[in-house]
Design an enzyme around this catalytic site. Sequence first.
Site, short mmCIF file in Angstrom:
data_model
loop_
_atom_site.label_atom_id
_atom_site.label_comp_id
_atom_site.label_asym_id
_atom_site.label_seq_id
_atom_site.Cartn_x
_atom_site.Cartn_y
_atom_site.Cartn_z
N ASP A 16 18.22 10.74 28.70
CA ASP A 16 18.73 9.37 28.57
C ASP A 16 17.55 8.43 28.51
O ASP A 16 16.47 8.73 29.02
CB ASP A 16 19.63 9.02 29.76
N ASP A 42 14.16 8.62 24.45
CA ASP A 42 14.66 7.54 23.59
C ASP A 42 15.13 8.17 22.29
O ASP A 42 14.31 8.64 21.49
CB ASP A 42 13.55 6.53 23.34
N TYR A 134 29.77 1.50 13.44
CA TYR A 134 30.25 2.55 14.34
C TYR A 134 31.12 3.55 13.60
O TYR A 134 30.95 4.77 13.73
CB TYR A 134 31.03 1.92 15.50
N LYS A 138 30.37 7.58 13.00
CA LYS A 138 31.24 8.66 13.47
C LYS A 138 31.85 9.45 12.32
O LYS A 138 32.04 10.67 12.43
CB LYS A 138 32.34 8.08 14.38
#
Length: 227
Positions: A16, A42, A134, A138
């Site tokens: 993370d 990152d 977004y 996806k």
Amino acid sequence: MARAYAAEGAIVYGADVVADELEAEMKALRDQGFWAVAVPTDLMKPDEITALVDRVVADQERVDVLANVAGVIELKHLEETTLEDWETILNINLRAPFLTCKAVAPVMKRQRSGSIINVSSRAGVMGFADEVAYCASKWGLEGLSRSIALDLERFGIAVNTLTPGTPTQTAMSEKTYSEETRKIWRDPAEITPAFVHLALQTPQGIHNRYVNAWALSQQLKGLEETT
């Protein structure tokens, strides 16, 4: 997800960008006797993704499960979506899974086993207003996953995408969910059984599928209650 995998005996490497929170979570698992390693990463930086996978392989000489869970979103109209918004969302939601999958593929192919789980969304199979980047990320993740599933299945590697299937309380949903949706959101722990189950799959089981995590978790819970 890390807690669920650790509870099943997995050696967990958590990655993370928020290093202090990541280390706190991994330390909490270690304090419970689990094997958990924090690798601050990152996902916007390809070199750090390579270093993450290299670290795992150097330590363990194998990778059994890759779970791409990270995701970001900005709710903006098309004309308000900046190039920076677009690149950030596509880089984290799509490019990073491409790079992690590419990095673990040679290892999994060599061991002729493995499971890749890419967290998707309803936005990967249908469009939503104000989610230009977004949705694109996806939908791209769905295409990426369908393709690599076919590339890797002959090596014994299962590849699936997974949508939560129910409102879940995450850092991203805290930013986007309405007050009404917040009333019914669930702890992400409730969908971890699906993650554990998919981690155990081969191409002869659940493979090359868009999986509803809530539905699968409820199904698995029902099976446990009847045995």
